[in-house]
Design a protein around this motif. Structure first.
Motif, PDB file in Angstrom:
ATOM      1  N   PHE A 140       0.794  -1.215  -0.021  1.00 18.72           N
ATOM      2  CA  PHE A 140       0.087   0.035  -0.064  1.00 18.72           C
ATOM      3  C   PHE A 140       0.861   1.143  -0.071  1.00 18.72           C
ATOM      4  O   PHE A 140       0.477   2.206   0.353  1.00 18.72           O
ATOM      5  N   CYS A 236       6.214  -7.848  13.266  1.00 17.33           N
ATOM      6  CA  CYS A 236       5.853  -6.880  12.669  1.00 17.33           C
ATOM      7  C   CYS A 236       7.045  -5.775  12.654  1.00 17.33           C
ATOM      8  O   CYS A 236       7.375  -5.320  11.462  1.00 17.33           O
ATOM      9  N   CYS A 240       9.860  -4.866   9.407  1.00 20.90           N
ATOM     10  CA  CYS A 240       9.391  -3.441   8.962  1.00 20.90           C
ATOM     11  C   CYS A 240      10.817  -2.608   8.485  1.00 20.90           C
ATOM     12  O   CYS A 240      11.795  -2.582   9.357  1.00 20.90           O
ATOM     13  N   PRO A 241      10.886  -1.873   7.198  1.00 26.06           N
ATOM     14  CA  PRO A 241      12.068  -1.288   6.898  1.00 26.06           C
ATOM     15  C   PRO A 241      12.094   0.034   7.909  1.00 26.06           C
ATOM     16  O   PRO A 241      13.298   0.592   7.801  1.00 26.06           O
ATOM     17  N   ARG A 291       2.841   1.254  18.483  1.00 26.01           N
ATOM     18  CA  ARG A 291       2.983   1.075  17.150  1.00 26.01           C
ATOM     19  C   ARG A 291       2.389   1.976  16.289  1.00 26.01           C
ATOM     20  O   ARG A 291       3.138   2.703  15.373  1.00 26.01           O
ATOM     21  N   LYS A 295       4.271   5.370  14.384  1.00 24.75           N
ATOM     22  CA  LYS A 295       4.317   5.418  13.043  1.00 24.75           C
ATOM     23  C   LYS A 295       3.534   6.848  12.234  1.00 24.75           C
ATOM     24  O   LYS A 295       4.269   7.423  11.556  1.00 24.75           O
ATOM     25  N   CYS A 308       6.146   4.905   7.874  1.00 22.57           N
ATOM     26  CA  CYS A 308       5.695   3.657   7.362  1.00 22.57           C
ATOM     27  C   CYS A 308       5.629   4.160   5.973  1.00 22.57           C
ATOM     28  O   CYS A 308       5.505   4.994   5.314  1.00 22.57           O
ATOM     29  N   THR A 309       6.148   2.978   5.141  1.00 25.14           N
ATOM     30  CA  THR A 309       6.293   3.166   3.384  1.00 25.14           C
ATOM     31  C   THR A 309       5.330   2.447   2.819  1.00 25.14           C
ATOM     32  O   THR A 309       5.340   2.121   1.605  1.00 25.14           O
ATOM     33  N   GLY A 310       4.517   1.644   3.565  1.00 26.86           N
ATOM     34  CA  GLY A 310       3.482   0.731   3.073  1.00 26.86           C
ATOM     35  C   GLY A 310       3.978  -0.528   2.197  1.00 26.86           C
ATOM     36  O   GLY A 310       3.310  -1.022   1.144  1.00 26.86           O
ATOM     37  N   CYS A 311       5.110  -1.009   2.746  1.00 29.61           N
ATOM     38  CA  CYS A 311       5.716  -2.186   2.008  1.00 29.61           C
ATOM     39  C   CYS A 311       4.672  -3.321   2.368  1.00 29.61           C
ATOM     40  O   CYS A 311       4.750  -4.450   1.633  1.00 29.61           O
ATOM     41  N   GLY A 312       3.816  -3.402   3.410  1.00 25.09           N
ATOM     42  CA  GLY A 312       3.158  -4.414   3.761  1.00 25.09           C
ATOM     43  C   GLY A 312       3.503  -5.677   4.282  1.00 25.09           C
ATOM     44  O   GLY A 312       2.837  -6.815   4.505  1.00 25.09           O
ATOM     45  N   ARG A 313       4.876  -5.472   4.818  1.00 28.85           N
ATOM     46  CA  ARG A 313       5.541  -6.683   5.411  1.00 28.85           C
ATOM     47  C   ARG A 313       4.836  -7.309   6.502  1.00 28.85           C
ATOM     48  O   ARG A 313       4.686  -8.406   6.876  1.00 28.85           O
ATOM     49  N   CYS A 314       4.500  -6.265   7.335  1.00 26.62           N
ATOM     50  CA  CYS A 314       3.945  -6.518   8.583  1.00 26.62           C
ATOM     51  C   CYS A 314       2.576  -7.211   8.507  1.00 26.62           C
ATOM     52  O   CYS A 314       2.196  -7.908   9.273  1.00 26.62           O
ATOM     53  N   ILE A 324      -2.187  -3.497   9.214  1.00 25.06           N
ATOM     54  CA  ILE A 324      -2.023  -2.031   9.607  1.00 25.06           C
ATOM     55  C   ILE A 324      -2.691  -0.888   8.637  1.00 25.06           C
ATOM     56  O   ILE A 324      -3.374  -0.188   9.039  1.00 25.06           O
TER      57      ILE A 324
HETATM   58  S1  SF4 Z   1       3.608  -1.629   5.879  1.00 26.62           S
HETATM   59 FE1  SF4 Z   1       4.296  -2.366   7.989  1.00 26.62          FE
HETATM   60  S2  SF4 Z   1       6.434  -3.156   7.853  1.00 26.62           S
HETATM   61 FE2  SF4 Z   1       5.733  -1.726   5.728  1.00 26.62          FE
HETATM   62  S3  SF4 Z   1       6.614   0.225   6.408  1.00 26.62           S
HETATM   63 FE3  SF4 Z   1       4.678   0.199   7.038  1.00 26.62          FE
HETATM   64  S4  SF4 Z   1       4.606  -0.429   9.164  1.00 26.62           S
HETATM   65 FE4  SF4 Z   1       6.543  -1.110   8.558  1.00 26.62          FE
END
Ligand code: SF4
Ligand code: SF4
Ligand code: SF4
Ligand code: SF4
Lengths: 334, 307
Positions: A140, A236, A240-241, A291, A295, A308-314, A324
């Motif tokens: 996202f 999470c 997270c980056p 958390r 953020k 948060c860069t929206g990578c979706g990993r968490c 999230i």
């Molecule tokens: S989507 Fe989750 S893991 Fe990715 S940057 Fe945002 S908080 Fe961190």
């Protein structure tokens, strides 16, 4: 500056770097996972999968030694770890959501205390980002103000071209210098179209509105309904980056040992446990609230950015399906 | 050949869970029901605690309902209210964990209302929650399951789970492969696996049996095992985990499922279970036992391993 490079030349470039003894880190298959790890040859590079863990560990490893101690009678000997030992590194194939987190980390690690371990590695690293042409339903970036081709954090940005090869755009002095050093491998752009970008499904969040809600809802029943399911692990935060908390511990014996820095997470119940035994975040919803607050409010208050860069990993790794992006949607609708 | 697994009963099960939850909440049999609900992403699910009959329609059961919800009943999860009687949705494997906790005096049966699932299996991973349930995507634990129909529950929807097709016994095969190795080869295998650990403790946090309020591995004054995610600390953590769960682990395989680093934790658990079966003829089941194989002593216990 804009250049172009063929797929074959990119691989040759990586091999030349390796041949020169340069450390090159990029996404590669590591057992069942893709991780950012040192490449042994250009053929190791994987360009179609987001690594399971983020790029932060290139600057902020899972665990590192800070100093060594030795005690003989009354004599105590302390030995610093020389940050000069960190090797020059090229990071290649870095996803925009990972690269964008690097300036976010820069802000905190060079804030009131200059973290020499982070900064020394950072100074010696060139980041070559890679634009995304596919996304999954956890991605996202577009919802938090970034995009699959965002240059934030990259020194050079590679955009896949229709029919193969990449458009190469420099974004910094480091990027320019890299292009100059390896000019033979690049050619002038010939106007070939770039491939269509990935399209994450979520519409941009109103981050201002979300922050406004956070500003005055430290106490709210929503935290319970959102996070009663959270089991309080570090999954999470560790993938997270942008998360950057760490703990420091001395390990070894009374006579000799090392002081080490290793990842920590606000989801852990011990994270805010005081020496007295009191824990201001005594229940899990209070930890999860931190958390989200960190953020989308605290970090913004301090550094004017979102953590948060929206990578979706968490979202992908949470054992209990806490999402999230779903949480942000819920807050936005309030 | 990959075969689709028949989970057509899951929509009937969903309806049955909803109406039962509605009933027990509206007549105050229970104060809350712990179950599964749909998440934002297609096919995803998450645990939910509902306290009113109106919320019963949020409950679902699908092949992506992987969580062992029993973890929420333990004293480690203080955030989940434990007042009055609690309803909980359990698959066979989850129920075995619950039974284990009853045996360890962690739970009282009369405080629980068990909604059992006649189970046809679940996915192995939630990385792609919308994946179809097939002989490939099914969880490894389900391939060796003999407890699809939970026993001793207060309510079980009346559907008969379709028998599972012939599935490769992945754990048994992998254990056999490891057993055939030399000790040093086996050590290399585990060293490599443990080296991947980042000490996120997701495996511990989802485990119904890891209910200690102070985990030995979190202690730092004095430090009992090295806390950092390095070879010695990781090995120590994994040995502590495996040994503390031997004779207790019910095989819900949550530890393995949630490990973000793909460490085959349940393989260690299954190996332990196999040893305990061979040594003490003891295994996790649906019957409450007040002592475990490693917490009791009998004159005729096998002692051949003491050398
Ligand atoms: S989507 Fe989750 S893991 Fe990715 S940057 Fe945002 S908080 Fe961190
Ligand atoms: S949100 Fe999920 S991944 Fe994060 S601490 Fe809670 S349970 Fe663990
Ligand atoms: S192990 Fe058995 S009871 Fe558990 S999810 Fe698989 S099939 Fe169902
Ligand atoms: S879940 Fe995996 S990575 Fe996390 S502590 Fe357990 S074994 Fe280590």
């Amino acid at each position: 500056m804009q250049k172009q490079i063929t797929e074959a030349n990119l691989r040759l470039l990586i091999d030349s770097l390796l041949l020169k003894g340069q450390r090159v880190v990029g996404p590669r298959q590591s057992g069942s996972m893709v991780l950012y790890e040192p490449l042994a040859s250009a053929s190791d590079l994987v360009t179609d999968e987001l690594p399971r863990r983020s790029i932060k560990e290139a600057f902020f490893p899972v665990c590192e030694d800070l100093l060594e101690y030795r005690k003989e009678g009354q004599q105590i000997e302390l030995k610093d770890i020389d940050p000069a030992r960190f090797p020059e590194t090229v990071l290649i194939g870095v996803r925009p959501c990972d690269a964008a987190a690097v300036p976010v980390l820069d802000a905190v690690f060079s804030w009131d205390y200059k973290d020499q371990f982070f900064l020394a590695r950072r100074a010696k690293t060139t980041i070559i980002g890679l634009v995304c042409t596919t996304a999954d339903d956890a991605c996202f970036c577009t919802a938090v103000g970034l995009s699959p081709n965002d240059p934030k954090g990259s020194d050079l940005l590679l955009t896949p071209l229709v029919g193969g090869g990449f458009l190469v755009e420099s974004q910094s002095e480091k990027g320019e210098a890299f292009l100059a050093t390896w000019q033979d491998r690049f050619s002038e752009p010939d106007g070939t179209q770039t491939q269509a970008l990935a399209t994450p499904a979520l519409q941009p969040f109103d981050l201002k509105k979300i922050k406004a809600w956070l500003d005055d809802h430290f106490e709210d029943p929503a935290w319970d309904s959102i996070a009663v399911r959270c089991v309080g692990c570090g999954a999470c935060a560790f993938v997270c980056p942008a998360c950057h908390c760490f703990d420091i511990v001395d390990e070894g014996s009374e006579k000799a040992g090392k002081r080490r820095k290793f990842w920590d997470a606000c989801g852990f119940s011990k994270f805010t446990n005081h020496a007295s035994g009191h824990n201001p975040r005594d229940l899990q919803p209070k930890r999860y609230r931190n958390r989200i607050m960190h953020k989308f409010k605290y970090y913004d208050d301090k550094f004017g950015q979102t953590l948060c860069t929206g990578c979706g990993r968490c979202i992908r790794v949470c054992p209990v399906g806490i999402d999230i992006a779903g949480v942000l949607e819920e807050i936005q609708e309030k | 050949m990959t075969q689709t697994i028949d989970i057509s009963s899951y929509s009937t099960i969903t309806d049955a869970i909803r109406s039962e939850a509605r009933r027990i909440l509206s007549d105050s049999t229970v104060s809350a029901v712990i179950g599964y609900t749909a998440g934002r992403r297609k096919g995803s699910t998450q645990p939910i605690v509902i306290t009113t009959a109106d919320d019963a329609d949020q409950l679902i059961f699908t092949a992506a309902c992987l969580n062992d919800l029993v973890v929420y009943l333990t004293k480690a999860k203080k955030d989940v209210p434990k007042s009055g009687r609690i309803g909980i949705v359990v698959k066979g494997c989850d129920l075995k964990a619950l039974v284990g906790l009853l045996g360890e005096s962690q739970l009282k049966r009369e405080n629980l209302y068990l909604i059992g699932i006649p189970c046809s299996g679940v996915l192995g991973s939630l990385l792609k929650p919308s994946a179809e349930l097939t002989t490939e995507t099914i969880a490894s634990k389900c391939c060796e399951c003999s407890d699809q129909l939970p026993v001793g529950c207060d309510f079980v929807p009346t559907v008969t789970p379709a028998p599972l097709p012939d599935l490769e016994k992945r754990y048994a095969n992998e254990i056999a492969r490891l057993e055939a190795m030399t000790p040093s080869e086996r050590w290399e295998f585990w060293k490599e696996q443990f080296s991947k650990c980042i000490k996120c403790y997701a495996c511990r946090q989802v485990c119904p049996f890891c209910f200690c309020e102070q985990c030995l591995c979190d202690r730092n004054r004095p430090q009992m095992v090295e806390q950092t995610p390095r070879p010695s600390g990781n090995t120590a953590w994994h040995l502590v985990r495996a040994m503390h769960l031997a004779g207790r682990c019910a095989g819900c395989a949550e530890c393995e499922r949630v490990c973000p680093m793909d460490i085959p934790l349940n393989l260690l658990n299954r190996k332990m279970a196999k040893e305990l079966k061979e040594l003490f003829n003891s295994e996790a089941g649906f019957e409450v036992r007040d002592t475990g194989p490693l917490t009791s002593y009998r004159e005729d216990d096998d002692q051949s391993f003491i050398r």
